[in-house]
Design an enzyme around this catalytic site. Sequence first.
Site, PDB file in Angstrom:
ATOM      1  N   GLN A 177     -13.500 121.355  62.686  1.00  0.00           N
ATOM      2  CA  GLN A 177     -12.858 120.061  62.435  1.00  0.00           C
ATOM      3  C   GLN A 177     -11.413 120.270  61.998  1.00  0.00           C
ATOM      4  O   GLN A 177     -11.111 120.288  60.812  1.00  0.00           O
ATOM      5  CB  GLN A 177     -13.643 119.332  61.339  1.00  0.00           C
ATOM      6  N   PHE A 178     -10.498 120.427  62.954  1.00  0.00           N
ATOM      7  CA  PHE A 178      -9.100 120.681  62.606  1.00  0.00           C
ATOM      8  C   PHE A 178      -8.484 119.518  61.838  1.00  0.00           C
ATOM      9  O   PHE A 178      -7.528 119.696  61.095  1.00  0.00           O
ATOM     10  CB  PHE A 178      -8.272 121.017  63.849  1.00  0.00           C
ATOM     11  N   THR A 179      -9.043 118.315  61.979  1.00  0.00           N
ATOM     12  CA  THR A 179      -8.459 117.153  61.313  1.00  0.00           C
ATOM     13  C   THR A 179      -8.611 117.200  59.796  1.00  0.00           C
ATOM     14  O   THR A 179      -7.998 116.390  59.094  1.00  0.00           O
ATOM     15  CB  THR A 179      -9.044 115.827  61.850  1.00  0.00           C
TER      16      THR A 179
END
Length: 147
Positions: A78-80
């Site tokens: 989950q890069f966010t």
Amino acid sequence: MRAVVQRSREAKVTVDGTVTGAINEGLMLLIGVTHGDTEKDAKYLADKIAGLRIFEDEAGKMNYSVTDTGGAILSVSQFTLYGDCRKGRRPNFMAAAAPAEAQQLYDYFNQELRARGLQVETGVFGAMMDVSFTNWGPVTLILDSRD
């Protein structure tokens, strides 16, 4: 590295209509990687999560870890988690690690969890995923290897 840890009754991730990972009781993890993270960060988070006592004992106290209960883990990249929303209305993701670097550490993190005897299911790194789960409690914690 950053992790959102959620105690879950059940969880699954689907990519293009195909379930790529599913668990019953255990932990739903969202994992983010930032610049400068190393295997040391991944190992720290794996140790912390494997031993985190957030499952209730017979008296209703959080005394058991996912390792103690025999639960499983659904780990989703989950890069966010490194989105910066301080300016404007569109998040800035400059703090997220480059995909190749992030995938290497995400894979290492999952290997470290498996090395501790845990069943680990995953999504597909970099894919558009549909994640569904039942948050049990609800219990949600945020861990950061740099804190």
